[in-house]
Design a protein around this motif. Structure first.
Motif, PDB file in Angstrom:
ATOM      1  N   HIS A  91       0.835  -1.200   0.000  1.00 48.74           N
ATOM      2  CA  HIS A  91       0.000   0.000   0.000  1.00 48.74           C
ATOM      3  C   HIS A  91       0.872   1.253   0.000  1.00 48.74           C
ATOM      4  O   HIS A  91       0.606   2.207  -0.747  1.00 48.74           O
ATOM      5  CB  HIS A  91      -0.915  -0.024   1.234  1.00 48.74           C
ATOM      6  CG  HIS A  91      -1.906   1.088   1.274  1.00 48.74           C
ATOM      7  ND1 HIS A  91      -3.152   1.008   0.676  1.00 48.74           N
ATOM      8  CD2 HIS A  91      -1.845   2.329   1.833  1.00 48.74           C
ATOM      9  CE1 HIS A  91      -3.813   2.141   0.867  1.00 48.74           C
ATOM     10  NE2 HIS A  91      -3.039   2.959   1.571  1.00 48.74           N
ATOM     11  N   SER A  92       1.929   1.238   0.790  1.00 52.13           N
ATOM     12  CA  SER A  92       2.837   2.387   0.821  1.00 52.13           C
ATOM     13  C   SER A  92       3.629   2.507  -0.480  1.00 52.13           C
ATOM     14  O   SER A  92       3.944   3.623  -0.918  1.00 52.13           O
ATOM     15  CB  SER A  92       3.792   2.265   2.011  1.00 52.13           C
ATOM     16  OG  SER A  92       4.668   1.168   1.862  1.00 52.13           O
ATOM     17  N   VAL A  93       3.939   1.381  -1.119  1.00 52.41           N
ATOM     18  CA  VAL A  93       4.646   1.429  -2.402  1.00 52.41           C
ATOM     19  C   VAL A  93       3.773   2.091  -3.468  1.00 52.41           C
ATOM     20  O   VAL A  93       4.236   2.942  -4.240  1.00 52.41           O
ATOM     21  CB  VAL A  93       5.060   0.014  -2.851  1.00 52.41           C
ATOM     22  CG1 VAL A  93       5.563   0.018  -4.292  1.00 52.41           C
ATOM     23  CG2 VAL A  93       6.142  -0.538  -1.934  1.00 52.41           C
ATOM     24  N   VAL A  94       2.503   1.736  -3.498  1.00 48.74           N
ATOM     25  CA  VAL A  94       1.576   2.353  -4.464  1.00 48.74           C
ATOM     26  C   VAL A  94       1.454   3.849  -4.186  1.00 48.74           C
ATOM     27  O   VAL A  94       1.455   4.668  -5.115  1.00 48.74           O
ATOM     28  CB  VAL A  94       0.205   1.655  -4.409  1.00 48.74           C
ATOM     29  CG1 VAL A  94      -0.804   2.387  -5.290  1.00 48.74           C
ATOM     30  CG2 VAL A  94       0.329   0.200  -4.856  1.00 48.74           C
ATOM     31  N   ASN A  95       1.348   4.212  -2.907  1.00 53.64           N
ATOM     32  CA  ASN A  95       1.287   5.639  -2.559  1.00 53.64           C
ATOM     33  C   ASN A  95       2.539   6.374  -3.030  1.00 53.64           C
ATOM     34  O   ASN A  95       2.458   7.476  -3.591  1.00 53.64           O
ATOM     35  CB  ASN A  95       1.130   5.806  -1.052  1.00 53.64           C
ATOM     36  CG  ASN A  95      -0.247   5.440  -0.552  1.00 53.64           C
ATOM     37  OD1 ASN A  95      -1.207   5.383  -1.327  1.00 53.64           O
ATOM     38  ND2 ASN A  95      -0.361   5.170   0.728  1.00 53.64           N
ATOM     39  N   THR A  96       3.690   5.773  -2.794  1.00 52.60           N
ATOM     40  CA  THR A  96       4.952   6.417  -3.172  1.00 52.60           C
ATOM     41  C   THR A  96       5.046   6.594  -4.676  1.00 52.60           C
ATOM     42  O   THR A  96       5.415   7.674  -5.163  1.00 52.60           O
ATOM     43  CB  THR A  96       6.141   5.582  -2.664  1.00 52.60           C
ATOM     44  OG1 THR A  96       6.036   5.436  -1.240  1.00 52.60           O
ATOM     45  CG2 THR A  96       7.459   6.249  -3.002  1.00 52.60           C
TER      46      THR A  96
END
Length: 329
Positions: A91-96
């Motif tokens: 989820h954080s990778v997609v946000n980044t």
């Protein structure tokens, strides 16, 4: 009685090469080894503050390293296998990646256009060139506070302007895509001028004869920009893309300060804008204190940056090669 004569020529004494003086030896030593001594401090500092932390972080990632514990058992690649199955990490990778694309692409295009404007004959050119750097030297905390007010749900100026065109108020912090846009706007405001000055410095190295010849041939300003300026700026564009990739994928301060509250490191109640670096900080330090797991996140972030930077460079080279083929036709 026979007399034997030696017909060989007399042996000449060996010529003794004089030993070089101390000054000559020092001069040779200086010429041969001094360049290595000049660059040695950089590599020494890079090894201490760059290579060693990188290797040590990888070593820590192979352990169950609790910052509050006394023992750190070796677990091998368990942290990495657990991380690859962690939905919050992806989820954080997609946000980044989302924030990176929304912020970097418009930022570099706007910086290129702004540099082209500043490269023209303007009044008070030095003043304008210094002015574009003001956002970059402004305190990040101050920028985050101002933009948090601008993107406020109830009394923010952005929602006030949207209301005038018939658009309902947007909760910029609770909506995932909206938070990406808000944070990207903050990043673009800070770094567009910085990249514009980099492009401007490269533009000033382009010979003016090329533009004069193109003008004689009837090329417009737009044609000169795309046929002369952009191709000759390719190395600088690649450099700016790599630097923007490294900074964009390590984004921490802007999204952290954009979200207020006691648990702002999560990037919102549902992790709407939590980046990889924020997730790494959350696990490595408070509240989890799992330094081994945080180190594994750091190494995967390093791999992500390397992959994205390589893809960007390959795309730029492919686009540059395609443009040259079209011009040759």
């Amino acid at each position: 009685m026979a007399v034997q004569l030696d017909a060989r020529p007399p042996v000449q004494p060996a010529h003794r090469v004089p030993r070089p003086s101390r000054g000559v030896r020092l001069s040779r030593f200086d010429t041969k080894y001094s360049p290595y001594l000049y660059v040695a401090p950089f590599f020494l500092l890079f090894g201490v503050f760059g290579i060693y932390p990188l290797v040590y972080t990888f070593w820590v990632s192979l352990h169950d390293w609790d910052l509050l514990g006394a023992e750190h058992p070796f677990v091998g690649l368990d942290n990495y296998s657990q991380l690859l199955g962690d939905p919050d990490f992806w989820h954080s990778v997609v946000n980044t990646l989302g924030i990176f694309v929304i912020s970097t692409v418009p930022q570099l295009l706007l910086a290129l256009w702004l540099a082209n404007l500043l490269n023209r004959q303007l009044r008070a050119r030095t003043t304008w060139r210094m002015a574009v750097l003001i956002p970059n030297v402004t305190s990040t905390a101050a920028v985050a506070i101002v933009f948090a007010v601008l993107f406020g749900r109830e009394f923010g100026m952005i929602n006030w302007l949207l209301d005038h065109v018939g658009v309902d108020a947007i909760d910029w912090k609770a909506n995932r895509l909206a938070s990406w846009v808000a944070i990207s706007t903050m990043v673009d405001w800070r770094w567009t001028g910085y990249n514009a000055l980099i492009f401007l410095a490269a533009m000033q190295a382009i010979p003016r004869d090329l533009y004069e010849s193109a003008s004689i041939d009837g090329a417009s300003r737009s044609r000169q920009f795309w046929s002369i300026t952009v191709p000759l700026l390719k190395p600088t564009i690649i450099f700016a893309v790599i630097i923007s990739t490294i900074g964009g994928l390590q984004l921490f301060t802007e999204p952290r300060l954009f979200n207020s509250g006691t648990n702002a490191i999560r990037g919102g109640p549902l992790r709407e804008s939590q980046t990889v670096t924020m997730y790494m900080f959350e696990n490595a330090f408070a509240p989890h204190y799992n330094f081994g797991y945080g180190s594994a996140i750091a190494w995967l972030l390093f791999a992500l940056i390397a992959v994205v930077a390589a893809i960007n460079v390959l795309l730029l080279r492919r686009l540059g090669g395609g443009a040259r083929k079209e011009d040759s036709r």
